[in-house]
Enzyme design. Structure first.
Site, PDB file in Angstrom:
ATOM      1  N   GLY A 192       7.030 -14.367 -41.695  1.00 24.29           N
ATOM      2  CA  GLY A 192       5.880 -15.062 -41.140  1.00 24.29           C
ATOM      3  C   GLY A 192       5.864 -16.321 -41.743  1.00 24.29           C
ATOM      4  CG  ASN A 209       6.472 -17.001 -48.668  1.00 21.16           C
ATOM      5  OD1 ASN A 209       5.543 -17.055 -48.478  1.00 21.16           O
ATOM      6  ND2 ASN A 209       7.425 -16.712 -47.714  1.00 21.16           N
ATOM      7  CB  ALA A 210       9.978 -12.762 -51.596  1.00 22.61           C
ATOM      8  N   GLY A 237      -9.086  -0.954 -50.909  1.00 21.22           N
ATOM      9  CA  GLY A 237      -7.621  -0.564 -50.207  1.00 21.22           C
ATOM     10  C   GLY A 237      -6.503  -1.375 -50.566  1.00 21.22           C
ATOM     11  CE1 TYR A 273      -0.181  -8.797 -51.156  1.00 22.44           C
ATOM     12  CE2 TYR A 273      -2.356  -9.169 -50.949  1.00 22.44           C
ATOM     13  CZ  TYR A 273      -1.155  -9.426 -50.852  1.00 22.44           C
ATOM     14  OH  TYR A 273      -0.703 -10.736 -50.281  1.00 22.44           O
TER      15      TYR A 273
HETATM   16  N1  NAP Z   1      -0.153 -12.270 -44.329  1.00 25.47           N
HETATM   17  C1  NAP Z   1      -1.024 -12.332 -45.013  1.00 25.47           C
HETATM   18  O1  NAP Z   1      -2.250 -12.080 -44.545  1.00 25.47           O
HETATM   19  C2  NAP Z   1      -0.972 -13.072 -46.293  1.00 25.47           C
HETATM   20  C3  NAP Z   1      -2.171 -13.595 -46.811  1.00 25.47           C
HETATM   21  C4  NAP Z   1      -2.251 -14.035 -48.144  1.00 25.47           C
HETATM   22  C5  NAP Z   1      -1.117 -14.027 -48.788  1.00 25.47           C
HETATM   23  N2  NAP Z   1       0.234 -13.909 -48.122  1.00 25.47           N
HETATM   24  C6  NAP Z   1       1.363 -13.751 -49.058  1.00 25.47           C
HETATM   25  O2  NAP Z   1       2.299 -14.566 -48.537  1.00 25.47           O
HETATM   26  C7  NAP Z   1       3.709 -14.300 -48.766  1.00 25.47           C
HETATM   27  C8  NAP Z   1       4.516 -14.243 -47.395  1.00 25.47           C
HETATM   28  O3  NAP Z   1       4.016 -13.115 -46.575  1.00 25.47           O
HETATM   29  P1  NAP Z   1       4.095 -12.853 -44.895  1.00 25.47           P
HETATM   30  O4  NAP Z   1       2.793 -12.615 -44.588  1.00 25.47           O
HETATM   31  O5  NAP Z   1       4.747 -14.088 -44.567  1.00 25.47           O
HETATM   32  O6  NAP Z   1       4.726 -11.612 -45.150  1.00 25.47           O
HETATM   33  P2  NAP Z   1       6.134 -11.105 -44.288  1.00 25.47           P
HETATM   34  O7  NAP Z   1       6.248 -11.556 -42.849  1.00 25.47           O
HETATM   35  O8  NAP Z   1       6.128  -9.891 -44.540  1.00 25.47           O
HETATM   36  O9  NAP Z   1       7.323 -11.884 -44.973  1.00 25.47           O
HETATM   37  C9  NAP Z   1       7.546 -11.280 -46.406  1.00 25.47           C
HETATM   38  C10 NAP Z   1       8.980 -11.728 -46.804  1.00 25.47           C
HETATM   39  O10 NAP Z   1       9.024 -11.452 -48.105  1.00 25.47           O
HETATM   40  C11 NAP Z   1      10.451 -11.190 -48.191  1.00 25.47           C
HETATM   41  N3  NAP Z   1      10.673  -9.952 -49.354  1.00 25.47           N
HETATM   42  C12 NAP Z   1       9.967  -8.816 -49.550  1.00 25.47           C
HETATM   43  N4  NAP Z   1      10.701  -8.217 -50.563  1.00 25.47           N
HETATM   44  C13 NAP Z   1      11.866  -8.974 -50.993  1.00 25.47           C
HETATM   45  C14 NAP Z   1      12.825  -8.737 -51.985  1.00 25.47           C
HETATM   46  N5  NAP Z   1      12.909  -7.692 -52.787  1.00 25.47           N
HETATM   47  N6  NAP Z   1      13.754  -9.801 -51.706  1.00 25.47           N
HETATM   48  C15 NAP Z   1      13.910 -10.975 -51.182  1.00 25.47           C
HETATM   49  N7  NAP Z   1      12.818 -10.918 -50.267  1.00 25.47           N
HETATM   50  C16 NAP Z   1      11.918 -10.159 -50.100  1.00 25.47           C
HETATM   51  C17 NAP Z   1      10.944 -10.446 -47.034  1.00 25.47           C
HETATM   52  O11 NAP Z   1      12.230 -10.639 -46.629  1.00 25.47           O
HETATM   53  P3  NAP Z   1      13.246 -10.105 -45.599  1.00 25.47           P
HETATM   54  O12 NAP Z   1      13.225 -10.931 -44.867  1.00 25.47           O
HETATM   55  O13 NAP Z   1      14.397  -9.873 -46.248  1.00 25.47           O
HETATM   56  O14 NAP Z   1      12.433  -8.799 -45.132  1.00 25.47           O
HETATM   57  C18 NAP Z   1      10.104 -11.308 -45.802  1.00 25.47           C
HETATM   58  O15 NAP Z   1      10.777 -12.275 -45.207  1.00 25.47           O
HETATM   59  C19 NAP Z   1       3.410 -13.203 -49.556  1.00 25.47           C
HETATM   60  O16 NAP Z   1       3.722 -13.301 -50.958  1.00 25.47           O
HETATM   61  C20 NAP Z   1       2.196 -12.661 -49.108  1.00 25.47           C
HETATM   62  O17 NAP Z   1       1.748 -11.770 -50.523  1.00 25.47           O
HETATM   63  C21 NAP Z   1       0.053 -13.309 -47.137  1.00 25.47           C
END
Ligand code: NAP
Length: 273
Positions: free
Chosen positions: A23, A97-98, A158, A162
């Site tokens: 996302g 970012n992953a 919870g 993380y």
């Molecule tokens: N959403 C939130 O509320 C939030 C808030 C604060 C921070 N963040 C941080 O923002 C970042 C992006 O999160 P998001 O919300 O966009 O989550 P997301 O939609 O689940 O995207 C996460 C991405 O990480 C990739 N990934 C996970 N494990 C991996 C691995 N072993 N090797 C390669 N790629 C991997 C996934 O790739 P695939 O396409 O291969 O599955 C996916 O595209 C994360 O670091 C998260 O902690 C998110």
């Protein structure tokens, strides 16, 4: 497998975006390419990377977009990314970012999930950084931007595992920045608050709604990322009141203990056990 075909050159530093098909990753990719940065998309699912590459090329004709299919929790995946970065001088920015998450009672969270979250959010980005450092240290305007979280500052019920992973990533970011402060390479921390992506399960969304916790769109996060990129700041935390709580938590964590303690009954109601 990787696809590295040049479409057009660009003056802006090339950005390697891990988790690009997620996302926030997709929004970052669109915003960076819009700004003229070549993009190297990294993810595990080739079809999603291809779809993103196609939509980037359609939205930004003439842009340079390539991808590498890699599981960053595997040495072979990190090797593939490091090889691509080493082979092409255009890549001067690594956006870690992953990431992954699980909203769960720590008491009953499985050992496998704990290890997976720490590996994905902390160990793998550290190992990837170590592998690309030699190449980035030789490049002008190079930078590493670790995508953290407000939960990299605020311990939240919870999310014990993380939070541990993101606190760790923040410590790594700060220490490495200081370790490399006599080099041109910048190491930076960009911390979103809750964002509307599939990282958050229905339980998280329902809890956030019950607590009236705001959740940003990935596009808003990407706009702020570009603002951060153009600033001279080493850290950015997104959103009010989150920013304020991060500040207060750093100087007096007992105040945040009290505020979150007041939410605990609601959090427990939604927390999987
Ligand atoms: N959403 C939130 O509320 C939030 C808030 C604060 C921070 N963040 C941080 O923002 C970042 C992006 O999160 P998001 O919300 O966009 O989550 P997301 O939609 O689940 O995207 C996460 C991405 O990480 C990739 N990934 C996970 N494990 C991996 C691995 N072993 N090797 C390669 N790629 C991997 C996934 O790739 P695939 O396409 O291969 O599955 C996916 O595209 C994360 O670091 C998260 O902690 C998110």
């Amino acid at each position: 497998m990787s696809e590295l075909a040049q479409v057009n050159g660009s003056q802006a530093g090339g950005a390697v975006i891990t988790g690009a098909a997620g996302g926030i990753g997709q929004a970052l990719a669109h915003a960076l390419v819009h700004e003229g940065h070549p993009a190297l998309l990294v993810g595990r699912d080739e079809s999603r990377l291809q779809a993103l590459q196609t939509s980037l090329r359609a939205a930004h004709p003439g842009c340079f977009v390539a991808y590498v299919v890699a599981d960053l929790n595997e040495q072979s995946g990190r090797d593939a990314v490091a090889q691509a970065v080493g082979a092409d001088k255009r890549w001067s920015m690594l956006v870690n970012n992953a990431g992954t998450s699980e909203f769960h009672s720590f008491e009953t969270q499985t050992a496998q999930r704990i290890e997976h979250i720490i590996q994905t959010n902390l160990v793998s980005p550290m190992l990837l950084v170590q592998q690309v450092l030699p190449a980035l240290l030789g490049r002008a305007d190079a930078q590493i931007i670790n995508i953290g979280s407000v939960f990299g500052d605020i311990g939240y019920p919870g999310f014990s595992t993380y939070c541990a992973s993101k606190f760790g990533l923040r410590g790594f970011t700060q220490a490495l920045r200081r370790e490399l402060s006599d080099t041109p390479l910048r190491v930076r921390w960009f911390a979103p608050r809750a964002t509307q992506t599939s990282l958050n399960t229905a339980a998280v969304v329902n809890m956030n709604n019950a607590l009236k916790t705001k959740a940003d769109t990935p596009e808003h996060v990407a706009d702020l990322f570009i603002e951060f990129l153009h600033s001279d700041r080493n850290e950015m935390v997104i959103g009010w009141p989150e920013k304020l709580f991060v500040f207060i938590n750093r100087i007096r964590s007992a105040i945040t203990d009290g505020a979150i303690g007041g939410q605990l009954a609601v959090i427990r109601k939604y927390m999987p056990r």
